[in-house]
Motif scaffolding. Sequence first.
Motif, PDB file in Angstrom:
ATOM      1  N   ILE A 226       0.931  -0.992  -0.041  1.00  0.00           N
ATOM      2  CA  ILE A 226      -0.018  -0.161   0.150  1.00  0.00           C
ATOM      3  C   ILE A 226       1.055   1.281  -0.116  1.00  0.00           C
ATOM      4  N   LEU A 227       0.816   2.000  -0.999  1.00  0.00           N
ATOM      5  CA  LEU A 227       1.310   3.323  -0.893  1.00  0.00           C
ATOM      6  C   LEU A 227       0.574   4.560  -0.233  1.00  0.00           C
ATOM      7  N   ASN A 228       1.505   5.617   0.026  1.00  0.00           N
ATOM      8  CA  ASN A 228       0.485   6.508   0.883  1.00  0.00           C
ATOM      9  C   ASN A 228      -0.076   7.445  -0.059  1.00  0.00           C
ATOM     10  N   ALA A 229      -0.020   7.349  -1.375  1.00  0.00           N
ATOM     11  CA  ALA A 229      -0.665   8.303  -2.324  1.00  0.00           C
ATOM     12  C   ALA A 229      -0.551   7.482  -3.615  1.00  0.00           C
ATOM     13  N   ASP A 230      -1.379   7.850  -4.532  1.00  0.00           N
ATOM     14  CA  ASP A 230      -1.264   7.337  -5.903  1.00  0.00           C
ATOM     15  C   ASP A 230      -0.058   8.083  -6.511  1.00  0.00           C
ATOM     16  N   PRO A 231       0.851   7.307  -7.001  1.00  0.00           N
ATOM     17  CA  PRO A 231       2.019   8.043  -7.491  1.00  0.00           C
ATOM     18  C   PRO A 231       1.846   8.692  -8.701  1.00  0.00           C
ATOM     19  N   LYS A 232       0.732   8.538  -9.464  1.00  0.00           N
ATOM     20  CA  LYS A 232       0.395   9.078 -10.548  1.00  0.00           C
ATOM     21  C   LYS A 232      -0.094  10.816 -10.414  1.00  0.00           C
ATOM     22  N   ILE A 233      -0.602  10.869  -9.172  1.00  0.00           N
ATOM     23  CA  ILE A 233      -1.196  12.342  -8.769  1.00  0.00           C
ATOM     24  C   ILE A 233      -0.083  12.816  -7.654  1.00  0.00           C
ATOM     25  N   PHE A 234       0.461  11.889  -7.123  1.00  0.00           N
ATOM     26  CA  PHE A 234       1.278  12.625  -5.947  1.00  0.00           C
ATOM     27  C   PHE A 234       2.650  11.984  -5.960  1.00  0.00           C
ATOM     28  N   PRO A 235       3.725  12.821  -6.663  1.00  0.00           N
ATOM     29  CA  PRO A 235       4.964  12.192  -7.146  1.00  0.00           C
ATOM     30  C   PRO A 235       5.685  11.401  -6.076  1.00  0.00           C
ATOM     31  N   SER A 254     -12.137   6.757   1.225  1.00  0.00           N
ATOM     32  CA  SER A 254     -11.700   8.263   0.595  1.00  0.00           C
ATOM     33  C   SER A 254     -11.421   7.949  -0.995  1.00  0.00           C
ATOM     34  N   GLY A 255     -11.266   6.602  -1.321  1.00  0.00           N
ATOM     35  CA  GLY A 255     -11.191   6.472  -2.763  1.00  0.00           C
ATOM     36  C   GLY A 255      -9.704   5.754  -3.132  1.00  0.00           C
ATOM     37  N   ALA A 256      -9.087   5.442  -2.089  1.00  0.00           N
ATOM     38  CA  ALA A 256      -7.734   4.563  -2.308  1.00  0.00           C
ATOM     39  C   ALA A 256      -7.998   3.405  -3.163  1.00  0.00           C
ATOM     40  N   GLN A 257      -7.627   2.933  -4.258  1.00  0.00           N
ATOM     41  CA  GLN A 257      -8.018   1.772  -4.993  1.00  0.00           C
ATOM     42  C   GLN A 257      -7.517   0.400  -4.520  1.00  0.00           C
ATOM     43  N   ILE A 258      -6.484   0.746  -3.365  1.00  0.00           N
ATOM     44  CA  ILE A 258      -5.952  -0.602  -3.007  1.00  0.00           C
ATOM     45  C   ILE A 258      -6.700  -1.653  -2.437  1.00  0.00           C
ATOM     46  N   ILE A 259      -7.967  -1.599  -1.881  1.00  0.00           N
ATOM     47  CA  ILE A 259      -8.716  -2.288  -1.247  1.00  0.00           C
ATOM     48  C   ILE A 259     -10.177  -1.872  -1.127  1.00  0.00           C
ATOM     49  N   HIS A 260     -11.114  -2.813  -1.248  1.00  0.00           N
ATOM     50  CA  HIS A 260     -12.500  -2.326  -1.388  1.00  0.00           C
ATOM     51  C   HIS A 260     -13.003  -1.906  -0.130  1.00  0.00           C
ATOM     52  N   PRO A 261     -13.633  -0.927   0.078  1.00  0.00           N
ATOM     53  CA  PRO A 261     -13.951  -0.308   1.207  1.00  0.00           C
ATOM     54  C   PRO A 261     -14.546  -1.408   2.505  1.00  0.00           C
ATOM     55  N   LYS A 262     -15.329  -2.431   1.695  1.00  0.00           N
ATOM     56  CA  LYS A 262     -16.222  -3.139   2.658  1.00  0.00           C
ATOM     57  C   LYS A 262     -15.368  -4.172   3.399  1.00  0.00           C
ATOM     58  N   THR A 263     -13.976  -4.572   3.015  1.00  0.00           N
ATOM     59  CA  THR A 263     -13.043  -5.659   3.194  1.00  0.00           C
ATOM     60  C   THR A 263     -12.644  -5.563   4.760  1.00  0.00           C
ATOM     61  N   ILE A 264     -12.532  -4.346   5.181  1.00  0.00           N
ATOM     62  CA  ILE A 264     -12.031  -4.200   6.646  1.00  0.00           C
ATOM     63  C   ILE A 264     -12.955  -4.676   7.483  1.00  0.00           C
ATOM     64  N   LYS A 265     -14.101  -4.303   7.782  1.00  0.00           N
ATOM     65  CA  LYS A 265     -15.065  -4.765   8.829  1.00  0.00           C
ATOM     66  C   LYS A 265     -14.960  -6.366   9.106  1.00  0.00           C
ATOM     67  N   PRO A 266     -15.485  -7.223   8.234  1.00  0.00           N
ATOM     68  CA  PRO A 266     -15.157  -8.517   8.495  1.00  0.00           C
ATOM     69  C   PRO A 266     -13.826  -9.095   9.062  1.00  0.00           C
ATOM     70  N   LEU A 267     -12.711  -8.476   8.449  1.00  0.00           N
ATOM     71  CA  LEU A 267     -11.571  -8.933   9.237  1.00  0.00           C
ATOM     72  C   LEU A 267     -11.375  -8.266  10.548  1.00  0.00           C
ATOM     73  N   GLU A 268     -11.690  -7.233  10.641  1.00  0.00           N
ATOM     74  CA  GLU A 268     -11.335  -6.242  12.079  1.00  0.00           C
ATOM     75  C   GLU A 268     -12.335  -7.136  13.079  1.00  0.00           C
ATOM     76  N   ALA A 269     -13.552  -7.352  12.677  1.00  0.00           N
ATOM     77  CA  ALA A 269     -14.362  -8.097  13.710  1.00  0.00           C
ATOM     78  C   ALA A 269     -13.610  -9.373  14.173  1.00  0.00           C
ATOM     79  N   ILE A 300      -1.383  10.466   4.359  1.00  0.00           N
ATOM     80  CA  ILE A 300      -1.818   9.601   3.387  1.00  0.00           C
ATOM     81  C   ILE A 300      -2.551  10.558   2.379  1.00  0.00           C
ATOM     82  N   MET A 301      -2.524  10.457   1.068  1.00  0.00           N
ATOM     83  CA  MET A 301      -3.278  11.157   0.298  1.00  0.00           C
ATOM     84  C   MET A 301      -4.048  10.462  -0.965  1.00  0.00           C
ATOM     85  N   ILE A 302      -5.293  10.763  -0.849  1.00  0.00           N
ATOM     86  CA  ILE A 302      -6.363  10.092  -1.781  1.00  0.00           C
ATOM     87  C   ILE A 302      -7.239  11.006  -2.453  1.00  0.00           C
ATOM     88  N   GLN A 303      -7.368  10.732  -3.747  1.00  0.00           N
ATOM     89  CA  GLN A 303      -8.336  11.286  -4.568  1.00  0.00           C
ATOM     90  C   GLN A 303      -9.236  10.600  -5.045  1.00  0.00           C
TER      91      GLN A 303
END
Length: 416
Positions: A226-235, A254-269, A300-303
Motif C-alpha cells: 500500500i502506498l501513501n498516495a497514488d504516484p500518478k497524482i502525488f509524485p 476516501s477512494g484509495a484503489q488499494i482495497i475495497h472499502p467493505k473488506t476491513i469490517k469482516p477482518l477487523e471483527a 496519506i493522500m487520496i483522490q
Amino acid sequence: MKVYKFGGASVKDAAGVRNLRDIVLGESDLFIIVSAMGKTTNALEGVFQAMQQGDESLALERIDASYAYHRTIIDDLMGADITIEQVDKLFEQLRNTVRNTIYRSSDAELWYDTIVAFGELVSTTIISNYLNGHGVSNHWVDMRRAFITEQRHKDANVNLEATAVRLKREIEGSNATVFVGQGFIGGAPDGTTTTLGREGSDYSAAIVANVLDAESMSVWKDVDGILNADPKIFPDARKIERLSYTDTIEMAYSGAQIIHPKTIKPLEAKRIPLYVRPFGNKHASGSAITGDVERAYEPIMIQKSQVLLNLHSRDLSFVLEEKFAKVFTTLDSHRIRINLVHNSAVNLYIAVDASWHIDDAVSELAAEGFDVEKIEDVEMVTIRYYTDELYHRYAFDERIIIKQTTPHSLRFVRTK
Ligand code: ASP
Ligand code: MG
C-alpha cells in the motif's frame, strides 16, 4: 486456513496464472479467491449494454471476443488441442442468456449481475483446472451457492450467518485442502446471481476469512504494497509497512484503489491480519494491516471522482432536522454513497459517488421541495495526517468548492 485473493490484473494472462500456481504450490489449508481475468468485467459490462440496447448480435460478438481472449490463455497454459468442457459450457450459457432473455429495464440489475458473474465463473474454472493438472489439487467452489446475499442486485451485502452455514458445509464435505472460489459474486435468497459491487473480490475474500476464522488474508497485487498516495497524482508516494484497520478503512472510503472499502469490517471483527503483497515476489514483505498498529506516520493522500449535489431548500428551512432526514433517506434508498457533507442554513452540499440512480434521487428531492444542482466532474481530495507544508501546498487551489479540516484530516472537493 489462510485466504489468498488474486485480482484480475494478476491473472490477466498465462504468465499470471503460472505465477499464481507458483505462489500457492505446496500450501494447504488455503482458500483462493480469484477475480475475472484482466478487463473481463468491463468486457461483460459491454455485453450487458448491448443487451440493454436490444442489439443481440453485438452482444454475441462481444461474448465471442471474450471467449477468444480466454481461449488464448488456455492455449498457452494447456495447449491448443485442449478444451475445458466447463468453460465452453459457461460461454454457451452466457450466449443463451443473451438470446433467450426478454429484457425489461426494471430487471436491468438482475441481468447485469447474471452476465458479469460469468467473468469470475470462467476465470476460476480455468485456474482450478490448471492447478489440478499442475500439482495443486483443489476443489472448485460455486460461490453463487456458498455466499447468501441480501435480495438486491449489483451491490449486494453478504448475509454472514447464512453464508457461514453454507460455506462450512462445502468445506467439510470435501477432502481437499485447497479451495478455489469466485470473488465478487453470490446468490440471492430467490436463487438468482448477485454481485457485490465493482472490485468486490476483496470483500469476498474477507467474508471467507471471517467465516472460516482464517489466520490471515493476503491480497496479491501488481504493486509492492500500500502506498501513501497514488504516484500518478502525488509524485513522492512511498510504501507503508504497517497500517491500522481504521486508517485502511478511511483510505479505502476516501477512494484509495488499494482495497475495497467493505473488506476491513469482516477482518477487523475477528482481528484477522490483512497483507497486501506483491504478486511478483512471494517473499517480499508488502504491507501489513493489523489490530495492533495505532496510526500511520506518513500523511496519506487520496483522490476520488465525485458528483456534487447542491441542495437549496425552497422554503429556506434547512434548519429543520426532518429536512436532513428526508435527504439522507432518499439518497440511502437509492444506495447512493455519500462522502462529504457541508451545510449552511439554506444550502446543503453532498459529494457522492457516481451512480445509475442519481437522477432518480434528484427528481425525488425536487418533488420534496428542493432545488438541486448537480455538479459533475469534481474530485474529492483527502489528506490524512496532513502537515502544515501539505496544507499550504494544496488548500488554496482556486478550483476548491468546499474545504473541511479536522485535527487529523484535510479534505476538499474541487473541480477537475
Ligand atoms: N471482477 C470484478 C471487477 O472487476 C470484481 C473484482 O475485480 O474485484 O469489478
Ligand atoms: Mg477486476
